[in-house]
Each structure stands twice: as structure tokens, then as C-alpha cells.
Design a protein around this motif. Structure first.
Motif, PDB file in Angstrom:
ATOM      1  N   UNK A  16      -8.351 -24.653  42.808  1.00 47.35           N
ATOM      2  CA  UNK A  16      -7.537 -23.867  42.122  1.00 47.35           C
ATOM      3  C   UNK A  16      -8.349 -22.582  40.632  1.00 47.35           C
ATOM      4  N   UNK A  17      -9.218 -23.383  40.191  1.00 44.85           N
ATOM      5  CA  UNK A  17     -10.132 -22.736  38.808  1.00 44.85           C
ATOM      6  C   UNK A  17     -10.905 -21.799  40.190  1.00 44.85           C
ATOM      7  N   UNK A  18     -11.574 -22.387  40.626  1.00 49.84           N
ATOM      8  CA  UNK A  18     -12.883 -21.831  40.822  1.00 49.84           C
ATOM      9  C   UNK A  18     -12.175 -21.037  42.245  1.00 49.84           C
ATOM     10  N   UNK A  19     -11.188 -20.694  42.971  1.00 48.33           N
ATOM     11  CA  UNK A  19     -10.002 -19.489  43.081  1.00 48.33           C
ATOM     12  C   UNK A  19     -10.701 -18.326  42.185  1.00 48.33           C
ATOM     13  N   UNK A  20      -9.535 -19.199  41.066  1.00 52.97           N
ATOM     14  CA  UNK A  20      -9.485 -17.494  40.314  1.00 52.97           C
ATOM     15  C   UNK A  20     -10.245 -17.431  39.941  1.00 52.97           C
ATOM     16  N   UNK A  21     -11.987 -18.138  39.627  1.00 55.29           N
ATOM     17  CA  UNK A  21     -13.282 -17.323  39.237  1.00 55.29           C
ATOM     18  C   UNK A  21     -13.668 -16.576  40.655  1.00 55.29           C
ATOM     19  N   UNK A  22     -13.455 -16.776  41.545  1.00 52.16           N
ATOM     20  CA  UNK A  22     -13.849 -16.631  42.531  1.00 52.16           C
ATOM     21  C   UNK A  22     -13.595 -15.041  42.881  1.00 52.16           C
ATOM     22  N   UNK A  23     -11.572 -14.729  42.654  1.00 53.67           N
ATOM     23  CA  UNK A  23     -11.199 -13.417  42.872  1.00 53.67           C
ATOM     24  C   UNK A  23     -12.145 -13.106  41.785  1.00 53.67           C
ATOM     25  N   UNK A  24     -11.741 -11.519  42.335  1.00 52.88           N
ATOM     26  CA  UNK A  24     -11.901  -9.825  41.868  1.00 52.88           C
ATOM     27  C   UNK A  24     -11.310 -10.294  40.278  1.00 52.88           C
ATOM     28  N   UNK A  25     -10.048 -10.037  39.355  1.00 47.27           N
ATOM     29  CA  UNK A  25      -9.738  -9.739  38.618  1.00 47.27           C
ATOM     30  C   UNK A  25      -8.065 -11.054  38.777  1.00 47.27           C
ATOM     31  N   UNK A  26      -7.258 -11.596  37.517  1.00 42.68           N
ATOM     32  CA  UNK A  26      -6.262 -12.396  37.665  1.00 42.68           C
ATOM     33  C   UNK A  26      -5.166 -11.460  39.041  1.00 42.68           C
ATOM     34  N   UNK A  27      -5.086 -10.326  39.246  1.00 41.11           N
ATOM     35  CA  UNK A  27      -4.560  -9.334  40.509  1.00 41.11           C
ATOM     36  C   UNK A  27      -5.178  -9.797  41.031  1.00 41.11           C
ATOM     37  N   UNK A  28      -6.182 -10.175  41.578  1.00 41.24           N
ATOM     38  CA  UNK A  28      -6.578 -10.428  43.010  1.00 41.24           C
ATOM     39  C   UNK A  28      -6.846 -11.505  43.335  1.00 41.24           C
ATOM     40  N   UNK A  29      -5.550 -13.060  42.560  1.00 42.22           N
ATOM     41  CA  UNK A  29      -5.424 -14.174  43.217  1.00 42.22           C
ATOM     42  C   UNK A  29      -4.173 -14.963  43.278  1.00 42.22           C
ATOM     43  N   UNK A  30      -4.115 -15.128  44.132  1.00 40.86           N
ATOM     44  CA  UNK A  30      -2.754 -15.626  44.411  1.00 40.86           C
ATOM     45  C   UNK A  30      -2.275 -17.025  44.542  1.00 40.86           C
ATOM     46  N   UNK A  31      -1.653 -17.395  44.047  1.00 46.16           N
ATOM     47  CA  UNK A  31      -1.531 -18.909  44.716  1.00 46.16           C
ATOM     48  C   UNK A  31      -0.187 -18.596  45.533  1.00 46.16           C
ATOM     49  N   UNK A  32      -0.368 -19.695  46.976  1.00 48.18           N
ATOM     50  CA  UNK A  32       1.248 -19.942  47.763  1.00 48.18           C
ATOM     51  C   UNK A  32       1.454 -21.001  47.627  1.00 48.18           C
ATOM     52  N   UNK A  33       2.668 -21.850  47.230  1.00 50.39           N
ATOM     53  CA  UNK A  33       3.116 -22.989  47.243  1.00 50.39           C
ATOM     54  C   UNK A  33       4.019 -23.474  48.211  1.00 50.39           C
ATOM     55  N   UNK A  34       4.129 -22.147  49.453  1.00 52.00           N
ATOM     56  CA  UNK A  34       4.908 -22.739  50.874  1.00 52.00           C
ATOM     57  C   UNK A  34       4.943 -21.087  51.528  1.00 52.00           C
ATOM     58  N   UNK A  35       5.417 -21.422  52.999  1.00 49.40           N
ATOM     59  CA  UNK A  35       5.412 -19.965  53.704  1.00 49.40           C
ATOM     60  C   UNK A  35       5.158 -18.875  53.411  1.00 49.40           C
ATOM     61  N   UNK A  36       6.343 -18.742  52.816  1.00 52.90           N
ATOM     62  CA  UNK A  36       7.318 -16.971  52.135  1.00 52.90           C
ATOM     63  C   UNK A  36       5.985 -17.170  51.597  1.00 52.90           C
ATOM     64  N   UNK A  37       5.831 -17.727  50.457  1.00 52.05           N
ATOM     65  CA  UNK A  37       4.932 -17.249  49.704  1.00 52.05           C
ATOM     66  C   UNK A  37       3.808 -17.282  49.853  1.00 52.05           C
ATOM     67  N   UNK A  38       3.254 -17.602  50.609  1.00 55.89           N
ATOM     68  CA  UNK A  38       2.159 -17.629  51.886  1.00 55.89           C
ATOM     69  C   UNK A  38       1.783 -15.954  52.531  1.00 55.89           C
TER      70      UNK A  38
END
Length: 515
Positions: A475-497
């Protein structure tokens, strides 16, 4: 006496004023009412504009909910001193627009003398959701075996991804002017660049071949018989993060050698094994060639194998919605017995290649320092951490031990790793932050971040989506990879995806008034 009276002009002004007083009063009254009417009209138009923009800026698509939102917005923002009886007269919605019609009235003052007690007022506004300018989007989507896991409803992660990705394509490709082009990169342990590229200058693939062998015939006069076994049981193992069960136990604990009545012979048969290329490629070898689209003279290695060990081919940049959606539907977490592990750098480098102006594909427009003309975007989605390592000798991605990097290579590979940064979005290192990681896949995680840094240096926006990712390092790697915080998403189920992909589409579109 009559003649002098008729010739007299005294008192005419008073008489004429008396006669004209009524129409003059009516004219003034009409002017006052018209002024109030135009003020109400302006206010109503402002309300219509604001309502349509407000609705178009949301991710809501239900007409009933949008109607309720419109009514709530109107009731909360109306000025009763300027317009009364405010109401929503019409609401027409679609994926790309919101058309609002509102009505109201004002009480007439002087015009009531002419029988007009109230003056009706109407206004309408059309807000569009549209992508502006040239936009190139690469969808880098996880097709590993872990995507086969199902939730409580029986829907697999792959099915949820297909739904979300198809909606994203629908929301972005709403025009036919080819201003928006999308590429699709299904990745797992390898990426498929398409068998039709076999003779491309940027690729090195051995010739297909076959091995024919004849086994030696052997004969035996005795055999070993098992007399006792351990009990059969069910064991568990993880494959790409997926818990699997399999039969184990049943080991032989007591044997006996017995003589055969006559010799038994085996072998002596001829078999042919065919090796061919299915489109699967690995990482470029030598220095940092695997970490960007530079050094185009260095070729990608293709592998000839007995079966296809990669997924469906990449879809290059296109505005063909049907082609993209057909490719999304065809995505799968496995191909028969092929159940791949996760190597995110493979997806990222080809996501970069699909929108790059240089080889392999050279489909992308030249990089813009402001990322406006064109706007280049990578959407990286994964459901877990890296589970493979890079082999510098042949470019393959393997589990377990691989040849280690030399000192210079290792220094570059771990440049994005450190233990002195605790904030996922601080300004340490190269501005992308550095990742704490003590796992056995430090090199692969470092390569992932290096590719993100390279893309960012070319002003490419990176959205990352962590779908049911439990591993904190991933998760931390994906956060760092994103352009900024607004470009990072976490999805815990299909609706959130689905909401994450819709949010990305929303970020790429501009809401504007078209009427």
C-alpha cells in the motif's frame, strides 16, 4: 361669448395631464414590474447554471437521487425577494451531460391593474462532462492469480475489475473526435506484446524449434510394493497470495521388493516437444534499461516455450471503444494451468511504452513539459504485493533466488528505498518519497518506484488503485507511486473499486456550461 371661450388656451395643460395621467402611471408600473422580472430572470438563470454544474460535478448517476439533489440545491439557494414558487421543471441526465430547467414567478404590482397577477419566469442550463484536449491513458491492470478470489456474493476480483474498467472506458470515450486514446496493459508475471510483433526492431526472439527424443528401453525383473502409508490429509499453500488446499500425506512408510513373473520393459518411445513464441516478453537487461523507455536500441527479450505463460496481448492506444471493451472482457487471472504471480514493473514499463513517443510503439505524442498537450496518464491497479524477482542474466521474472546485482546496479535499484522517511508523501529523496521495506522483494519494489519516478519526470500523471491490498508495504509503495494523495485510491470491495475508477474518470474530465 361662445367664440372667445372656444379660442381660449388657458387650462389646457391641466386637462391634458389629467387625461394622460392614467397611461403614464401604467407605463411606470410596467417599467417597475419589468425591472423586477429581469432581476428574477437573472437569479433563475444563476440558479439553473449552479444546479447543473453542481449535479455534473458529482459521481451520482441515479436520476431519482439527482432530482432530489437538484430540489435540495434550489430550495437552499433561492432568494425569495427576487423569485418565488421556485421549482424544478425538468432534468435530463446522461453520462456526459446534465440538462436542467427551472421555473418560478414574481407577483405583479402595477400590471395587476391589467389582469396579470403573477409573472412566470423560466431558465435552463446544460452542463457537459467532457475530456478536453488530447489525452492518452494507459490502463495497467492486474491479471494475476490472486484476482480469481471471490467475495461473499461470489463475484471474483477480476469480474469487479472488468466492470469498473469498462465503465471508465465508457466515461472517457464519449466523443468521436479521437482526442482521447486509451491503451490496455494486462499484466501478471509477464506482458504479451502480440505475436505479430515478432520481427520488430525492438524485440529479440529466438526461432521456434522442436526437440525430438527417443527414450532408452529398460527392463526390470523386480518391483517395490508399498505395504503401509501415512494417512491422507489436506494441506494448505499460498499461490500469489491466494490460499489453496491440496491433498497431501499418503507417504509410503513400509515397502517390500518382489520378484516379477516375467520382465517388464518400458521406454523406447519417440516424442517431440515444440517450442514457440506466444508473445511473452521479459525485462530489458543491462544497467537501468528495464526502468524506462530510454536506450531504445536495447531490445526486449522474447521467450519460446511449450505453452503460453502470459496473458492476452496489449491493446495499443486507440479510440475504438468496442476493441477496448472486448479486450477487457477477455481478461482472466489464469490460462488453464497457468496461474501467474505478480511483477508490477512489467505492467508499468509497458504502460509507459504505450504512451511513449519512442519505440517500442511510438504511438504517443511528444511529451509536454506541462502535461497538457497532450495529457498523459497511467492508471495502475493491483490487488497485492510483488511476488517475483528480476533476473539480470536473461530478463526473466522468477520466484526464489536469482543472480544478484553488482554494486552499481544495486545502488541504483535501492535508491528509492530508505528507513529515514515515515510519511508516505514527504519530500525526501527525489520528491516521490522513499519506501520502508524489509521484505525479500526490495529490488522489485524499488524498480516499481523507479519506474514511477521516471514517468513523473516526464510529467505523466499516475493514478494508483489498491484493491483489497492487505500488505502495508504494498500500500505504501502504491501511495508513493501516485502523483499525489488525490491520485491514490484504496478499494476494499467491488463498489469502492467502481467508485475509484469513476473518480479517475471524473478527474480527467472538465465540467463546463454548454448552454
Amino acid at each position: 361669448m361662445l367664440k372667445p371661450f372656444l379660442a381660449s388656451r388657458s387650462g389646457n395643460i391641466a386637462i391634458m395631464s389629467g387625461v394622460l395621467l392614467i397611461p403614464l402611471c401604467l407605463a411606470v408600473g410596467v417599467a417597475v414590474d419589468y425591472s423586477r422580472y429581469t432581476s428574477a430572470q437573472r437569479h433563475l438563470q444563476e440558479m439553473a447554471d449552479a444546479t447543473s454544474l453542481s449535479l455534473a460535478s458529482t459521481q451520482e448517476r441515479s436520476n431519482a437521487k439527482l432530482t432530489q439533489m437538484a430540489n435540495d440545491f434550489l430550495s437552499s439557494n433561492q432568494n425569495t425577494n427576487r423569485v418565488q414558487q421556485l421549482r424544478l421543471d425538468g432534468l435530463d441526465t446522461s453520462t456526459e451531460m446534465i440538462d436542467v430547467t427551472v421555473g418560478g414567478s414574481i407577483p405583479a404590482t402595477f400590471m395587476a391593474l391589467a389582469g396579470y397577477d403573477r409573472l412566470p419566469v423560466k431558465a435552463s442550463a446544460l452542463a457537459e462532462r467532457a475530456v478536453r484536449g488530447n489525452v492518452e491513458v494507459s490502463l495497467v491492470l492486474d491479471n494475476t492469480w490472486s484476482m480469481s478470489e471471490a467475495d461473499g456474493s461470489g463475484q471474483t476480483r477480476m469480474e469487479a475489475l472488468k466492470d469498473a474498467a469498462a465503465r471508465l472506458v465508457d466515461e472517457l470515450l464519449i466523443t468521436t473526435d479521437n482526442s482521447v486514446r486509451i491503451a490496455l496493459v494486462p499484466y501478471a508475471d509477464y506482458v504479451n506484446v502480440g505475436a505479430d510483433n515478432r520481427n520488430a526492431s525492438w524485440l529479440s526472439v529466438p526461432n521456434d524449434y522442436s526437440n525430438t527424443s527417443t527414450s532408452k528401453e529398460t527392463c526390470v525383473t523386480e518391483t517395490t510394493v508399498c505395504l503401509a502409508r501415512n494417512p491422507k490429509r489436506t494441506c494448505e499453500r499460498y499461490r500469489d497470495g491466494v490460499l489453496e488446499t491440496y491433498g497431501c500425506g499418503n507417504e509410503c512408510t513400509k515397502t517390500e521388493v518382489r520378484q516379477l513373473d516375467q520382465p517388464q520393459c518400458s521406454g523406447g518411445k519417440t516424442s517431440t516437444t515444440a517450442y514457440k513464441w506466444f508473445g511473452c516478453v521479459g525485462s530489458r537487461t543491462g544497467g537501468n534499461n528495464r526502468l524506462g523507455d530510454h536506450n531504445t536500441s536495447v531490445k526486449y527479450p522474447g521467450y519460446v516455450e511449450t505453452s503460453q505463460n502470459c496473458h492476452n496481448p496489449i491493446v495499443r492506444l486507440t479510440s475504438d471503444k468496442k476493441r477496448l471493451k472486448d479486450a477487457i472482457v477477455a481478461m482472466s487471472p489464469n490460462r488453464g494451468s497457468y496461474k501467474p504471480y505478480t511483477y508490477i514493473p512489467a505492467g508499468l514499463v509497458w504502460g509507459l511504452n504505450t504512451i511513449s513517443p519512442t519505440e517500442p510503439f511510438a504511438d504517443g505524442l511528444a511529451y509536454d513539459a506541462n502535461n497538457v498537450r497532450p495529457r498523459k496518464v497511467i492508471v495502475l491497479m493491483t490487488d497485492g504485493e510483488n511476488t517475483l524477482l528480476y533476473n539480470k542474466n536473461n530478463g526473466k521474472h522468477a520466484s526464489g533466488s536469482v543472480p544478484s546485482l553488482n554494486a552499481a546496479e544495486k545502488q541504483t535499484a535501492v535508491a528509492a528505498l530508505s528507513t529515514d522517511c515515515t510519511d508516505a508523501h514527504n519530500n525526501c529523496g527525489n520528491g516521490k518519497g522513499k519506501l520502508k521495506d524489509t521484505s525479500s522483494y526490495q529490488q522489485t519494489n524499488a524498480d516499481t518506484l523507479s519506474l514511477c519516478t521516471y514517468a513523473s519526470a516526464n510529467q505523466i500523471e499516475i493514478f494508483t488503485v489498491a484493491f483489497k491490498v492487505d500488505d502495508a508495504t504494498a500500500r505504501q509503495m502504491l501511495q508513493l507511486c501516485a502523483t499525489d494523495e488525490a491520485h491514490y485510491y484504496e478499494a476494499s470491495d467491488s463498489a469502492k473499486l467502481a467508485a475509484a475508477f469513476s473518480g479517475i474518470a471524473q478527474s480527467l474530465r472538465v465540467v463546463r456550461l454548454a448552454r
